[in-house]
Design an enzyme around this catalytic site. Structure first.
Site, PDB file in Angstrom:
ATOM      1  N   ARG A  27     -17.288 -67.055   8.305  1.00 25.21           N
ATOM      2  CA  ARG A  27     -18.124 -66.270   9.216  1.00 25.21           C
ATOM      3  C   ARG A  27     -18.199 -64.800   8.738  1.00 25.21           C
ATOM      4  NH1 ARG A  27     -18.200 -61.745  11.948  1.00 25.21           N
ATOM      5  NH2 ARG A  27     -16.050 -62.062  12.638  1.00 25.21           N
ATOM      6  N   ASP A  28     -17.136 -64.068   8.900  1.00 29.26           N
ATOM      7  CA  ASP A  28     -17.133 -62.648   8.523  1.00 29.26           C
ATOM      8  C   ASP A  28     -17.403 -62.496   7.023  1.00 29.26           C
ATOM      9  OD1 ASP A  28     -16.642 -59.942   8.253  1.00 29.26           O
ATOM     10  OD2 ASP A  28     -14.563 -60.026   8.884  1.00 29.26           O
ATOM     11  N   HIS A 220      -6.740 -57.420  11.916  1.00 32.01           N
ATOM     12  CA  HIS A 220      -7.860 -57.721  11.016  1.00 32.01           C
ATOM     13  C   HIS A 220      -8.029 -56.519  10.082  1.00 32.01           C
ATOM     14  CE1 HIS A 220     -11.948 -59.738  10.481  1.00 32.01           C
ATOM     15  NE2 HIS A 220     -12.084 -58.608   9.806  1.00 32.01           N
ATOM     16  N   HIS A 222      -8.872 -54.594   6.396  1.00 33.27           N
ATOM     17  CA  HIS A 222      -9.722 -54.593   5.207  1.00 33.27           C
ATOM     18  C   HIS A 222      -9.009 -53.843   4.095  1.00 33.27           C
ATOM     19  CE1 HIS A 222     -13.900 -55.530   7.161  1.00 33.27           C
ATOM     20  NE2 HIS A 222     -12.987 -56.418   7.459  1.00 33.27           N
ATOM     21  N   CYS A 253     -17.587 -54.790   2.069  1.00 33.37           N
ATOM     22  CA  CYS A 253     -17.502 -53.953   3.259  1.00 33.37           C
ATOM     23  C   CYS A 253     -18.844 -53.262   3.459  1.00 33.37           C
ATOM     24  CB  CYS A 253     -16.387 -52.934   3.135  1.00 33.37           C
ATOM     25  SG  CYS A 253     -16.160 -52.035   4.670  1.00 33.37           S
ATOM     26  N   ASN A 262     -12.647 -57.679   3.419  1.00 31.67           N
ATOM     27  CA  ASN A 262     -11.580 -58.391   4.109  1.00 31.67           C
ATOM     28  C   ASN A 262     -10.353 -58.615   3.229  1.00 31.67           C
ATOM     29  OD1 ASN A 262     -12.846 -59.085   6.685  1.00 31.67           O
ATOM     30  ND2 ASN A 262     -14.296 -60.255   5.443  1.00 31.67           N
TER      31      ASN A 262
HETATM   32 MG    MG Z   1     -13.741 -58.243   8.453  1.00 27.36          MG
END
Ligand code: MG
Length: 323
Positions: A27-28, A220, A222, A253, A262
């Site tokens: 997804r992300d 979460h 990065h 990003c 990520n």
């Molecule tokens: Mg992310």
């Protein structure tokens, strides 16, 4: 190739014995890749992630298809995952319309996507923070009534590309309101990767003081500035046991013009394996999956661990041609 017996498992004190990885690559990750991956490839990707031992795999997003073209096939993808028993497949929903679509396809877990800052709330949802929380309220209420697990993402928890510093009390205030809506879990997003370990600990402590227990918090991170694993370790030392990561480090990003977005699941698993912390994930199978997907994307994985284990995995000859 996996080096035999490495990393050596050498535990450290005051760390959890087990971590649940919330895999966000499908997804992300894919949402932020330029290449649109065919639905069948996404389905195989998610099956391979499950085979590698991941038990929470965020599958897709039920947003308006024109908003996120990379994930516009949610309706076609979700039925291809119906055989994945015992794997949580949460989906992102922005509003009641998205929730209806997700429920119609049998989703059993959803996530709403809040922002700690006004600027990002406006840019991402075209609403103020207040308005976005008001939009989520009926979504969360309906999901809870249907016994659907709800995760609340909170973006820009450590810094914002337009606003700069984001004060800890501001983040805690929005987090508290998200939890008060009825979210089961809160995911603290370092959307532009600017967090450092002390900042992580300070935010976690402030959330605890406001009555948000560590057991309800996921992180979460990065890796934009190379801090994701250091921040993860700081969170683990605070007692966090849910860590978001993206297979192969998928997803650049979008707000930092960097190839590194990520935290890569492989980099995370390497560290957790080395600390003797259980994840249930097979690093060899996971790495093979990311190398396979990199072939479909036509670019090598930015994960240090993937490139260490599979040097030269993506060369022009292994890149599949798109139909
Ligand atoms: Mg992310």
């Amino acid at each position: 190739m996996m080096p035999e017996g490495l990393p050596m498992a050498v535990p450290m004190e005051n760390l959890p014995s087990r971590v649940r990885i919330h895999e966000v690559g499908a997804r992300d990750g894919l949402q932020n890749e330029k290449t649109v991956v065919p639905t069948e490839v996404k389905a195989e990707f998610i099956h391979r992630l499950a085979d590698a031992g991941l038990t929470t795999i965020e599958a897709t997003s039920f947003v308006r298809p024109e908003w996120v073209p990379q994930l516009s096939d949610a309706e076609r993808l979700f039925p291809l995952l119906s055989d994945l028993e015992g794997v949580a497949l949460p989906v992102l929903v922005p509003n009641e319309c998205g929730l209806e679509r997700a429920l119609a396809h049998g989703a059993r877990g959803i996530a709403v996507f809040g922002s700690a800052t006004e600027t990002f709330a406006r840019r991402n949802l075209n609403r103020s923070v207040d308005e976005s929380l008001a939009m989520f309220e009926p979504v969360v209420a309906r999901a809870r009534a249907d016994k659907i697990a709800v995760r609340g993402y909170l973006s820009m928890c450590f810094g914002d590309p337009w606003e700069g510093r984001v004060p800890v009390p501001q983040v805690v205030g929005v987090a508290r309101r998200l939890m008060d809506l009825g979210c089961d879990e809160l995911s603290l997003g370092d959307t532009i990767g600017v967090a450092t370990p002390g900042h992580v600990r300070a935010l976690l402590a402030a959330l605890n003081e406001e009555g948000v227990p560590t057991s309800a918090i996921g992180v979460h991170f990065h890796d934009t500035y190379g801090q994701a694993l250091a921040n993860t370790l700081a969170a683990l030392q605070h007692g966090v046991t849910v860590v978001d990561a993206s297979a192969g480090g998928l997803g650049g990003c979008p707000y930092a013009k960097s190839a590194t977005g990520n935290l890569a699941t492989e980099d995370l698993v390497w560290m957790l394996d080395g600390l003797g912390i259980e994840t249930g994930v097979d690093l060899g199978l996971l790495t093979a999956t990311s190398v396979w997907l990199a072939g479909h994307l036509g670019r090598p994985s930015p994960s240090r661990t993937v490139s260490a284990l599979s040097p030269n995995a993506v060369s022009p000859s292994t890149v599949s041609h798109k139909e």
